[in-house]
Write an enzyme that holds these catalytic residues in place. Structure first.
Site, PDB file in Angstrom:
ATOM      1  N   GLU A   1      28.599  39.706  43.975  1.00 13.24           N
ATOM      2  CA  GLU A   1      29.115  38.792  45.001  1.00 13.24           C
ATOM      3  C   GLU A   1      30.446  39.309  45.533  1.00 13.24           C
ATOM      4  OE1 GLU A   1      29.910  35.166  42.939  1.00 13.24           O
ATOM      5  OE2 GLU A   1      27.894  34.998  42.101  1.00 13.24           O
TER       6      GLU A   1
ATOM      7  N   LYS B   1      34.287  39.196  46.221  1.00 12.94           N
ATOM      8  CA  LYS B   1      35.384  38.545  45.520  1.00 12.94           C
ATOM      9  C   LYS B   1      36.332  37.994  46.582  1.00 12.94           C
ATOM     10  CE  LYS B   1      38.602  39.307  41.719  1.00 12.94           C
ATOM     11  NZ  LYS B   1      39.789  38.737  42.345  1.00 12.94           N
TER      12      LYS B   1
ATOM     13  N   ASP C   1      39.307  36.381  48.479  1.00 11.85           N
ATOM     14  CA  ASP C   1      40.751  36.384  48.267  1.00 11.85           C
ATOM     15  C   ASP C   1      41.325  35.057  48.750  1.00 11.85           C
ATOM     16  OD1 ASP C   1      43.205  37.284  47.561  1.00 11.85           O
ATOM     17  OD2 ASP C   1      43.513  38.510  49.342  1.00 11.85           O
TER      18      ASP C   1
ATOM     19  N   GLU D   1      36.638  29.242  45.723  1.00 12.75           N
ATOM     20  CA  GLU D   1      37.888  29.604  46.397  1.00 12.75           C
ATOM     21  C   GLU D   1      37.994  28.827  47.689  1.00 12.75           C
ATOM     22  OE1 GLU D   1      39.950  32.709  45.336  1.00 12.75           O
ATOM     23  OE2 GLU D   1      38.755  32.082  43.611  1.00 12.75           O
TER      24      GLU D   1
ATOM     25  N   TYR E   1      31.149  29.390  43.625  1.00 13.26           N
ATOM     26  CA  TYR E   1      30.357  30.474  43.027  1.00 13.26           C
ATOM     27  C   TYR E   1      30.122  30.327  41.529  1.00 13.26           C
ATOM     28  CZ  TYR E   1      35.266  31.721  42.516  1.00 13.26           C
ATOM     29  OH  TYR E   1      36.604  31.666  42.280  1.00 13.26           O
TER      30      TYR E   1
ATOM     31  N   LYS F   1      37.503  46.018  42.066  1.00  9.00           N
ATOM     32  CA  LYS F   1      38.578  45.828  43.044  1.00  9.00           C
ATOM     33  C   LYS F   1      38.566  46.954  44.068  1.00  9.00           C
ATOM     34  CE  LYS F   1      42.106  43.511  42.247  1.00  9.00           C
ATOM     35  NZ  LYS F   1      42.612  42.251  42.815  1.00  9.00           N
TER      36      LYS F   1
ATOM     37  N   CYS G   1      77.424  54.044  58.517  1.00  8.85           N
ATOM     38  CA  CYS G   1      76.750  52.746  58.439  1.00  8.85           C
ATOM     39  C   CYS G   1      76.449  52.266  59.861  1.00  8.85           C
ATOM     40  CB  CYS G   1      77.649  51.748  57.718  1.00  8.85           C
ATOM     41  SG  CYS G   1      77.079  50.042  57.892  1.00  8.85           S
TER      42      CYS G   1
ATOM     43  N   CYS H   1      79.046  49.197  60.584  1.00 11.18           N
ATOM     44  CA  CYS H   1      80.510  49.293  60.661  1.00 11.18           C
ATOM     45  C   CYS H   1      80.999  50.730  60.813  1.00 11.18           C
ATOM     46  CB  CYS H   1      81.144  48.674  59.429  1.00 11.18           C
ATOM     47  SG  CYS H   1      80.862  49.620  57.930  1.00 11.18           S
TER      48      CYS H   1
ATOM     49  N   CYS I   1      76.635  51.511  52.182  1.00  9.12           N
ATOM     50  CA  CYS I   1      77.873  51.334  52.931  1.00  9.12           C
ATOM     51  C   CYS I   1      78.900  50.785  51.951  1.00  9.12           C
ATOM     52  CB  CYS I   1      77.639  50.354  54.074  1.00  9.12           C
ATOM     53  SG  CYS I   1      79.175  49.739  54.774  1.00  9.12           S
TER      54      CYS I   1
ATOM     55  N   CYS J   1      81.994  45.075  55.958  1.00  7.53           N
ATOM     56  CA  CYS J   1      81.002  45.492  56.957  1.00  7.53           C
ATOM     57  C   CYS J   1      80.297  44.254  57.526  1.00  7.53           C
ATOM     58  CB  CYS J   1      79.996  46.413  56.278  1.00  7.53           C
ATOM     59  SG  CYS J   1      78.499  46.684  57.218  1.00  7.53           S
TER      60      CYS J   1
HETATM   61  S1  IVH Z   1      33.644  34.311  38.968  1.00  7.37           S
HETATM   62  C1  IVH Z   1      36.309  33.863  34.883  1.00  7.37           C
HETATM   63  N1  IVH Z   1      33.148  34.923  41.436  1.00  7.37           N
HETATM   64  O1  IVH Z   1      38.606  35.974  41.143  1.00  7.37           O
HETATM   65  C2  IVH Z   1      36.357  33.551  36.295  1.00  7.37           C
HETATM   66  N2  IVH Z   1      35.423  34.682  40.760  1.00  7.37           N
HETATM   67  O2  IVH Z   1      39.759  37.442  38.488  1.00  7.37           O
HETATM   68  C3  IVH Z   1      35.002  33.599  36.875  1.00  7.37           C
HETATM   69  N3  IVH Z   1      37.023  34.992  42.566  1.00  7.37           N
HETATM   70  O3  IVH Z   1      39.683  33.519  38.930  1.00  7.37           O
HETATM   71  C4  IVH Z   1      35.078  33.648  38.284  1.00  7.37           C
HETATM   72  N4  IVH Z   1      35.560  35.362  44.149  1.00  7.37           N
HETATM   73  O4  IVH Z   1      39.535  32.921  41.369  1.00  7.37           O
HETATM   74  C5  IVH Z   1      34.093  34.685  40.516  1.00  7.37           C
HETATM   75  N5  IVH Z   1      32.548  35.404  43.598  1.00  7.37           N
HETATM   76  C6  IVH Z   1      33.494  35.168  42.694  1.00  7.37           C
HETATM   77  C7  IVH Z   1      34.873  35.178  43.014  1.00  7.37           C
HETATM   78  C8  IVH Z   1      35.808  34.933  42.005  1.00  7.37           C
HETATM   79  C9  IVH Z   1      36.844  35.248  43.863  1.00  7.37           C
HETATM   80  C10 IVH Z   1      38.342  34.840  41.899  1.00  7.37           C
HETATM   81  C11 IVH Z   1      38.431  33.679  40.967  1.00  7.37           C
HETATM   82  C12 IVH Z   1      38.722  34.249  39.625  1.00  7.37           C
HETATM   83  C13 IVH Z   1      39.218  35.608  39.939  1.00  7.37           C
HETATM   84  C14 IVH Z   1      38.781  36.558  38.840  1.00  7.37           C
END
Ligand code: IVH
Length: 669
Positions: free
Chosen positions: A119, A121, A123, A176, A228, A317, A411, A414, A427, A432
């Site tokens: 899935e 992730k 932000d 999220e 999720y 990541k 600077c 001054c 500086c 100044c």
């Molecule tokens: S599963 C144990 N699925 O990323 C936490 N987390 O470092 C299980 N996050 O704290 C979370 N998208 O805030 C999961 N598709 C996703 C996610 C997701 C964002 C965040 C979440 C979690 C952190 C994990």
């Protein structure tokens, strides 16, 4: 007690770190040298280790905010193990290792394929949503993972998740909250038209929104969500796979992400993650990677968790987003202690949700080492999705007329010849104008004296038009003088004078923090004020060793601080502040003893309906009472709120008086 104050100290340090991160990363305007920052971080980490906190609690990032009711998570909100992808393809290796480890732990036969759900992730801002009998009953932020803030009203108003769902029983889903790009831009434009602070990025903007006290104002802003994860469920049948859960949630009307895919084994999952990285720019929400999860929930349960993260998932990541743009110029910024920092002026480029036109270049030797020239195409990235910085020049694309970046020989403010210390140049002129302005901005800022009505633009004007040079000069300003400034009517002038009068009473800790002495940040200011009580006593210290009595102050810091306090200019400044009526004594919470509370020991447990724990403690202490973390025969009262646990039981066994919040308030009068 002791543990409590260390915890408070730790969260203050974490907050200070977060503030410096923001200054450095977001505004490319660090107040600290790298060494000072490292020292602050070391103090934070040392204290975290001393408190033996698990790693996920050690990181700054606790979102809990004063004024919100606290919610203890039924199941901790952990984070995920990370596989970070760099240029070396290391994330794929890490994912493979995770698969091997997982298969071994589950004792899977060789011919059994591991089904993995991949899935995006998101932000955003993690949220836990509890539904009871089909109704949204509670929404909580992650907080420190164990305890978060109750943002139910905010979530209800935001309209991002269903308030009612058609199912019996109770369950908690996690997801999220986020601000789609378009909603972010609308909000940013509206906020800047309002003269508000620039919003850093969609994530921070969303975090800020969800902590608005005025929940009703969140309606119609376009806040969105993806859910999720099912944390727990009672009294309703739920699917046994992650894929099934996502479909079930979708069926109930929850927003779920469409880019979820079921992969067979780690290699296929890695391929999916790599391929999805290219789609990142085309989404209207930010993602910082992918999450790979075991699909089968029975296998998930079998694996369990470490103290930091569940073993059933891993976060892939993405590397920080990078873009090429042109370096138009390099300007020199003068810091409040005189540091001259190179800042890149860029052809504006869209990066991780914001338009970037300034970026950090750190220091001049680094520019030379990376051979970055004005006119070059450069790569800009936001590390941690916030910090814009110039990574490198794209050498092939160098224009013939590209110019080398030359460190200034004077600077820019001054004209003083700079002094060189290691990689930094500064500086040396304390008078100044740019330094004076930066110092006054800092003095007036929220973290220091918090002078209402004295924003940066006004500081600039009082320096240039009214000849203000030192913090003490500010308190001599008269309303008539101020009223003559640009965009300042009689009313704002009067408000500013009132703001200055109020700021006089902030106490020694804030004054110290405002003076921007080297190494003396908010935390040390607080400690110095608490220990010595007054500027008079602080300035009377003859031996730096006296400063080392403060937790975390080593010999070097003590020496640096002591030398500054001995500096005649600093001493004159304190005298001048005293002369204009600024309070230079410590404002410890004033104790006004209340009979029945004074001298008694209280233990707080569970969540009180309106008071946060720190607030309740403050009230008790202000009335002369003491608080303790554990119940014993010496405990006079246990104040119990919702979900009180063993402490309440122990109080009952020992026959200790038990109060609820109303009882406490009655006792406090
Ligand atoms: S599963 C144990 N699925 O990323 C936490 N987390 O470092 C299980 N996050 O704290 C979370 N998208 O805030 C999961 N598709 C996703 C996610 C997701 C964002 C965040 C979440 C979690 C952190 C994990």
């Amino acid at each position: 007690m002791h543990g409590m104050s260390d915890h408070a100290a730790l969260s203050k340090l974490a907050a200070e770190l977060a503030r410096h991160d923001e200054l450095y990363y977001r505004q490319a305007a660090s107040e600290l040298s790298d060494a000072e920052y490292d020292q602050l971080r070391d103090r934070h980490d040392a204290l975290a280790r001393k408190l033996k906190l698990p790693a996920w609690q050690r990181t700054p990032g606790d979102d809990r905010t004063e004024g919100f009711a606290k919610v203890r998570h039924r199941i901790a909100m952990l984070s995920l193990e990370k596989a970070s992808d760099g240029d070396d393809g290391s994330a794929a290796d890490k994912l493979a290792t995770w698969e091997t480890r997982t298969r071994k732990a589950l004792e899977l036969p060789d011919d059994r394929v591991l089904e993995l759900l991949v899935e995006p992730k998101i932000d955003g801002i993690s949220v836990g949503l509890t539904y009871r009998d089909g109704q949204l009953a509670l929404a909580a932020t992650r907080g420190d993972g164990v305890e978060g803030d109750d943002i139910t009203a905010q979530v209800r108003a935001a309209g991002a998740v269903p308030l009612k769902v058609k199912t019996a029983g109770s369950f908690e889903v996690r997801g999220e909250l986020y601000l789609p790009q378009a909603a972010f831009e609308r909000l940013r434009d509206a906020t800047s038209a309002d003269g508000g602070r620039t919003l850093a990025n969609p994530r921070n903007a969303c975090a800020g929104l969800m902590k608005r006290k005025d929940a009703a104002s969140l309606a119609g802003l376009g806040i969105a969500a993806f859910v999720y994860h099912l944390a727990w469920a009672e009294g309703c049948a739920v699917p046994a796979t992650q894929n099934g859960i996502v479909a079930w949630l979708k069926g109930l009307g929850f927003p779920v992400n469409d880019h979820v895919s079921l992969e067979r084994g780690a290699a296929a999952a890695a391929a999916r993650c790599l391929a999805f990285a290219d789609k990142r720019g085309g989404l209207d929400y930010g993602i910082d990677g992918m999450v790979v999860k075991l699909d089968d929930h029975r296998l998930q349960a079998q694996l369990g968790a470490t103290e930091h993260h569940p073993k059933w998932g891993i976060a892939w990541k993405f590397p920080p987003e990078r873009k090429a743009t042109r370096l138009l110029d390099v300007i020199v910024q003068v810091g409040k202690s005189g540091k001259l920092t190179p800042v890149a002026v860029l052809e504006p480029v869209q990066l991780a949700g914001t338009t970037v036109s300034r970026a950090s270049l750190h220091n001049f030797p680094e520019i030379a080492r990376k051979d970055i020239r004005i006119g070059d195409r450069v790569l800009v990235e936001k590390a941690g999705e916030i910090i814009p910085q110039v990574v490198s020049a794209v050498a092939e694309a160098r224009a013939k007329d590209a110019r080398a970046v030359v460190p200034p020989t004077s600077c820019p403010s001054c004209g003083s010849p700079p002094v060189v210390d290691d990689v930094f140049i500064s500086c040396p002129n304390p008078a100044c104008p740019a330094q004076v302005r930066e110092r006054l901005r800092h003095f007036a800022s929220r973290a220091a004296m918090d002078i209402e009505g004295l924003g940066e633009a006004v500081v600039d004007q009082v320096v240039t038009s009214l000849g203000v040079r030192s913090p003490a000069d500010l308190f001599r300003l008269q309303a008539e003088q101020l009223a003559g400034l640009e965009r300042m009517g009689g009313k704002s002038a009067a408000n500013l004078v009132a703001g200055l009068a109020a700021a006089k009473e902030r106490g020694l800790a804030r004054v110290l923090a405002g003076l921007a002495l080297n190494q003396v940040g908010e935390k040390l200011s607080e400690d110095l004020a608490a220990r010595f009580g007054s500027a008079e006593r602080l300035l009377a210290i003859s031996d730096p060793a006296e400063l080392m009595q403060i937790d975390g102050v080593a010999e070097r810091t003590a020496g640096v601080v002591h030398a500054q306090l001995a500096n005649p200019a600093v001493r004159a400044l304190f005298a001048d502040l005293a002369a204009v009526g600024v309070q230079l004594t410590h404002r410890g919470a004033a104790v006004r003893e209340v009979a029945g509370v004074a001298g008694k020991t209280f233990v707080l447990t569970g969540t009180l309906p309106t008071l946060t724990r720190p607030d309740a403690e403050k009230l008790i202490k202000a009335a002369g009472g003491k608080t303790s973390g554990s119940v014993s025969k010496k405990t006079d009262y246990v104040v119990a709120g919702a979900d009180a646990g063993s402490k309440l039981e122990k109080a009952q066994t020992l026959g200790v008086a038990i109060l609820d919040e109303a009882g406490l308030r009655a006792l406090l009068g």
